[in-house]
Scaffold this active site. Structure first.
Site, mmCIF file in Angstrom:
data_model
loop_
_atom_site.group_PDB
_atom_site.id
_atom_site.type_symbol
_atom_site.label_atom_id
_atom_site.label_comp_id
_atom_site.label_asym_id
_atom_site.label_seq_id
_atom_site.Cartn_x
_atom_site.Cartn_y
_atom_site.Cartn_z
ATOM 1 N N LYS A 48 -7.200 3.043 -6.654
ATOM 2 C CA LYS A 48 -8.362 3.824 -6.214
ATOM 3 C C LYS A 48 -8.231 5.273 -6.646
ATOM 4 O O LYS A 48 -9.208 5.956 -6.891
ATOM 5 C CB LYS A 48 -8.457 3.789 -4.687
ATOM 6 C CG LYS A 48 -8.888 2.481 -4.117
ATOM 7 C CD LYS A 48 -8.796 2.545 -2.585
ATOM 8 C CE LYS A 48 -8.139 1.326 -2.015
ATOM 9 N NZ LYS A 48 -7.105 1.639 -1.011
ATOM 10 N N LYS B 149 -1.612 1.188 -13.946
ATOM 11 C CA LYS B 149 -1.781 0.437 -12.701
ATOM 12 C C LYS B 149 -3.180 0.706 -12.128
ATOM 13 O O LYS B 149 -3.616 1.857 -12.073
ATOM 14 C CB LYS B 149 -0.724 0.892 -11.678
ATOM 15 C CG LYS B 149 -0.936 0.331 -10.288
ATOM 16 C CD LYS B 149 -0.088 1.081 -9.255
ATOM 17 C CE LYS B 149 -0.395 0.792 -7.877
ATOM 18 N NZ LYS B 149 -1.070 0.717 -6.867
ATOM 19 N N LYS C 38 4.239 13.609 -3.782
ATOM 20 C CA LYS C 38 3.173 14.623 -3.712
ATOM 21 C C LYS C 38 3.754 16.024 -3.857
ATOM 22 O O LYS C 38 3.235 16.844 -4.609
ATOM 23 C CB LYS C 38 2.404 14.525 -2.384
ATOM 24 C CG LYS C 38 1.477 13.331 -2.339
ATOM 25 C CD LYS C 38 0.044 13.678 -1.975
ATOM 26 C CE LYS C 38 -0.828 12.470 -2.271
ATOM 27 N NZ LYS C 38 -1.549 11.942 -1.145
HETATM 28 P P1 ADP Z 1 -4.680 1.918 -4.158
HETATM 29 O O1 ADP Z 1 -3.516 2.194 -5.064
HETATM 30 O O2 ADP Z 1 -5.832 1.383 -4.915
HETATM 31 O O3 ADP Z 1 -5.044 3.107 -3.290
HETATM 32 P P2 ADP Z 1 -3.501 0.881 -1.757
HETATM 33 O O4 ADP Z 1 -2.310 1.771 -1.883
HETATM 34 O O5 ADP Z 1 -4.496 1.181 -0.669
HETATM 35 O O6 ADP Z 1 -4.243 0.764 -3.179
HETATM 36 O O7 ADP Z 1 -2.991 -0.606 -1.593
HETATM 37 C C1 ADP Z 1 -3.518 -1.598 -0.748
HETATM 38 C C2 ADP Z 1 -2.775 -2.896 -1.058
HETATM 39 O O8 ADP Z 1 -3.130 -3.368 -2.379
HETATM 40 C C3 ADP Z 1 -1.245 -2.700 -1.064
HETATM 41 O O9 ADP Z 1 -0.636 -3.817 -0.437
HETATM 42 C C4 ADP Z 1 -0.903 -2.629 -2.544
HETATM 43 O O10 ADP Z 1 0.396 -3.106 -2.795
HETATM 44 C C5 ADP Z 1 -1.968 -3.504 -3.208
HETATM 45 N N1 ADP Z 1 -2.293 -3.003 -4.573
HETATM 46 C C6 ADP Z 1 -2.926 -1.848 -4.881
HETATM 47 N N2 ADP Z 1 -3.080 -1.708 -6.213
HETATM 48 C C7 ADP Z 1 -2.523 -2.803 -6.800
HETATM 49 C C8 ADP Z 1 -2.362 -3.244 -8.158
HETATM 50 N N3 ADP Z 1 -2.828 -2.540 -9.174
HETATM 51 N N4 ADP Z 1 -1.732 -4.418 -8.365
HETATM 52 C C9 ADP Z 1 -1.280 -5.161 -7.322
HETATM 53 N N5 ADP Z 1 -1.400 -4.797 -6.024
HETATM 54 C C10 ADP Z 1 -2.021 -3.646 -5.733
#
Ligand code: ADP
Ligand code: TRP
Length: 330
Positions: free
Chosen positions: A202, A199, A110
């Site tokens: 959110k 990737k 960040k």
């Molecule tokens: P985001 O990137 O959507 O904010 P988070 O960081 O809240 O997701 O991740 C929540 C869980 O989902 C974590 O264990 C993360 O490793 C998994 N995760 C998030 N995005 C992916 C993705 N594109 N592929 C595989 N696993 C993911």
């Protein structure tokens, strides 16, 4: 065996979260005592609207339950319902070297992008360490992106034990108050790509949400970016986002058949997208029905969270009792 993991309610959950994390949580609930929580305190570092945080937190709980988490087996709770965690977080922060946190990706990335960091973001890994250590967790299943946070957690636990437990042996992890957790890094779940091929996340606005209305799911899938190979020509499945997503859903023989159609030509991307939509509905149809049911039964979900919090607090209190004694707070 205690298995613990959390998901931030920083947005609606998507198929990346499911295949990367939640599917494993649901499977692991049969292998030990699963403790799964909604990391609402962590989400405060990004969500600054009260109504939105409340709504998203409840939604994560609905998602977990709809996707098969059994509240009789696993414990589902809200992070902020366990005050012992924030207490432990402070105590841990007093043995955490600044350098350890300065090296954390969550903070470094960040600041590198010019976003000014607040203390919450800087201290994020300490709160995560408290989440894990407050329950003497044995195993923490997370995606690759959380690997460094788990290493930091172990470092902080070692530091605490070295400071306060004279019999602690850092080689074996024996003789300490805090248990050193084993990471369960889900290396094999390839990163699930989003509709733009990056990737799925959110924060990138490229997700296929698990519980969006059917129309929105369809629109999302039909909008997946593909190249401009004409319908009749052969296509490369290995560079295609639609195929990468089909891989998550289709069985081996179905996938072989789809691969053959790509290579042969004569079938357009629209057709492959329709297949993906059908697989999505087959896989999540039942969960989506449960989600609708649970949505109209908020009292039940709140009750599950309340019971979960009370079970989780019992464990955290036990650990905190040892921590308070070791530090002289008690
Ligand atoms: P985001 O990137 O959507 O904010 P988070 O960081 O809240 O997701 O991740 C929540 C869980 O989902 C974590 O264990 C993360 O490793 C998994 N995760 C998030 N995005 C992916 C993705 N594109 N592929 C595989 N696993 C993911
Ligand atoms: N930081 C994790 C994520 O963004 C969420 C989280 C918070 C967590 N506390 C945790 C995960 C403790 C595992 C264990 O995905």
């Amino acid at each position: 065996m205690r298995i613990l993991s959390g998901v931030q309610p920083s947005g609606k959950l998507h198929i990346g979260n499911y295949f990367g994390a939640i599917r494993q949580f649901v499977e692991l609930q049969h292998k030990g005592h699963g403790l799964y929580f909604i990391a609402d305190l962590h989400a405060l570092t990004t969500i600054r609207e009260a109504d939105k945080l409340r709504e998203l937190s409840l939604d994560v709980a609905l998602n977990f339950l709809a996707l098969g988490l059994d509240p009789e087996k696993a414990t589902l709770f809200r992070q902020s319902d366990i005050p012992e965690v924030t207490e432990l977080s402070w105590i841990l922060s007093t043995v955490t070297p600044m350098g350890l946190l300065e090296r954390a990706h969550s903070f470094k990335d960040k600041t590198a992008r010019g976003i000014s960091a607040d203390h919450g973001l800087f201290a994020y890994p300490v709160l995560m360490a408290a989440d894990i250590l407050a329950y003497h967790s044995d195993v923490v299943p997370v995606g690759k992106d959380q690997k460094q946070h788990l290493e930091i957690t172990r470092d902080i636990a070692v530091k605490f034990n070295q400071t306060y437990c004279k019999d602690f042996d850092p080689q074996t992890g024996e003789g300490g108050v805090l248990k050193l957790p084993d990471p369960h890094i889900l290396e094999d779940t390839a990163v699930v790509p989003g509709v733009d091929g990056q990737k799925m996340s959110k924060s990138y606005n490229n997700t296929i949400e698990l519980f969006a209305p059917e129309k929105a799911v369809k629109k999302g899938i039909m909008g997946i970016k593909t190249d401009s190979t004409p319908l009749e020509e052969p296509k490369n499945p290995d560079t295609c986002t639609v195929f990468a997503l089909l891989k998550l859903f289709a069985k081996a023989d179905q996938l072989d058949e789809i691969r053959a159609l790509y290579v042969k030509g004569g079938v357009g991307y629209g057709d492959f997208k329709k297949r993906l939509f059908d697989h999505f509905m087959d896989t999540f149809g039942e969960a989506r029905r449960r989600y609708d049911e649970l949505s109209s039964n908020e009292d039940y979900v709140q009750e599950v969270l309340k019971k979960g919090a009370s079970k989780a607090r019992e464990i955290a209190n036990d650990v905190m009792d040892q921590v308070r004694r070791a530090t002289g707070l008690k």
